[in-house]
Design an enzyme around this catalytic site. Structure first.
Site, PDB file in Angstrom:
ATOM      1  N   GLU A 108      43.120  37.554  10.379  1.00  8.25           N
ATOM      2  CA  GLU A 108      42.446  36.794   9.330  1.00  8.25           C
ATOM      3  C   GLU A 108      43.058  35.402   9.280  1.00  8.25           C
ATOM      4  OE1 GLU A 108      41.133  38.331   5.143  1.00  8.25           O
ATOM      5  OE2 GLU A 108      42.923  37.105   4.836  1.00  8.25           O
TER       6      GLU A 108
ATOM      7  N   GLU B  16      45.420  44.072  -2.461  1.00  6.74           N
ATOM      8  CA  GLU B  16      46.051  42.996  -1.700  1.00  6.74           C
ATOM      9  C   GLU B  16      46.537  41.880  -2.611  1.00  6.74           C
ATOM     10  OE1 GLU B  16      45.005  39.537   1.609  1.00  6.74           O
ATOM     11  OE2 GLU B  16      43.395  40.725   0.719  1.00  6.74           O
TER      12      GLU B  16
END
Length: 268
Positions: free
Chosen positions: A249, A150
């Site tokens: 998130e 990521e």
């Protein structure tokens, strides 16, 4: 068009509740069928298993251990001199993932060493990351687990994080050349670093294995005031039959439950 699947990140949502087991139950009560989390390693594994089963949710993503957070670590995958610790952490992540039937692990790259410059250490850190990712991919393939990398933005969130753009991540994945390693697209980070979301989604869609969402710049609910039109982005993903999970998130502006109107509208 395929409906999108959302999961609650219990490291960010339901933090009104101090215990992860409580957060799993709260996520289920709110309508989520799946959850993700950053680090669960402070939790006793058998208790996590019981809580997951009692809540009836799937755990779809966890991160590798960060290293020593108090000393400034945030992952070890690309950090010079920390290969043995990365492998130990990977073993622990696999143990938790198998016990929780979790099929995705975010392999955290980590930060530039203190006092170094990006230009001075980039080549070394990339070589280390590629080597560690090849090792991780081979290990994870035996367990049927997908590894994810990521990019985290270095303009606002973490100036020293090594992996900071989708283009850099895609180049690294190509060098690693393992089919069970994918790209984790956090829309918040991608927007801050590069923008051009439509074209980047289309360009990298074949290697995207997980997506996370939050509004920019506040990192709050997708329907909060900000730069991003999530109605359009979700429609784009639907039109391309995205089959993975979308992790919530973000930082709720108030209570998590009160801020879930956007997803309830989507579910209905």
């Amino acid at each position: 068009m395929s409906p999108l699947k959302f999961c609650a990140n219990v490291s960010w949502l339901f933090t009104e509740l101090p215990d992860v087991s409580q957060r799993l139950r709260a996520a289920a009560a709110a309508g989520f069928q799946a959850v993700e989390a950053a680090w669960l390693y402070d939790c006793e594994l058998r208790e996590l298993q019981r809580a997951r089963q009692a809540a009836g949710v799937d755990v779809v993503l966890i991160n590798t251990p960060p290293g020593d957070l108090e000393a400034g670590d945030l992952g070890l995958g690309a950090v010079p001199g920390r290969g043995a610790e990365f492998r130990q952490g990977l073993d622990l992540a696999v143990t938790y993932a198998k016990a929780l039937d979790c099929k995705r692990i975010h392999l955290m790259a980590g930060r530039l060493p203190v006092g170094s410059t990006r230009s001075a250490v980039a080549k070394e850190m990339e070589a280390i990351f590629v080597q560690n990712l090849k090792y991780a991919a081979d290990l994870l393939s035996k367990e049927g687990i997908t590894g994810l990398i990521e990019p985290i933005n270095t303009r606002i969130t973490d100036p020293r994080y090594f992996l900071d753009s989708p283009h850099q991540a895609a180049e690294i994945l190509e060098k690693v050349g393992k089919p069970n390693l994918k790209l984790q697209m956090d829309v918040f980070h991608w927007q801050i670093m590069d923008g051009n979301l439509t074209q980047n989604i289309l360009k990298y869609f074949p290697i995207i294995g997980h997506i996370q969402v939050a509004q920019v710049p506040g990192r709050n609910e997708p329907d909060s005031a900000g730069e991003l039109n999530y109605k359009y982005l979700f429609q784009t993903l639907e039109e391309h039959s995205y089959q993975g999970y979308i992790g919530c998130e973000y930082k709720p502006r108030g209570s998590t439950k009160d801020g879930l109107g956007w997803i309830k509208d989507y579910w209905t």
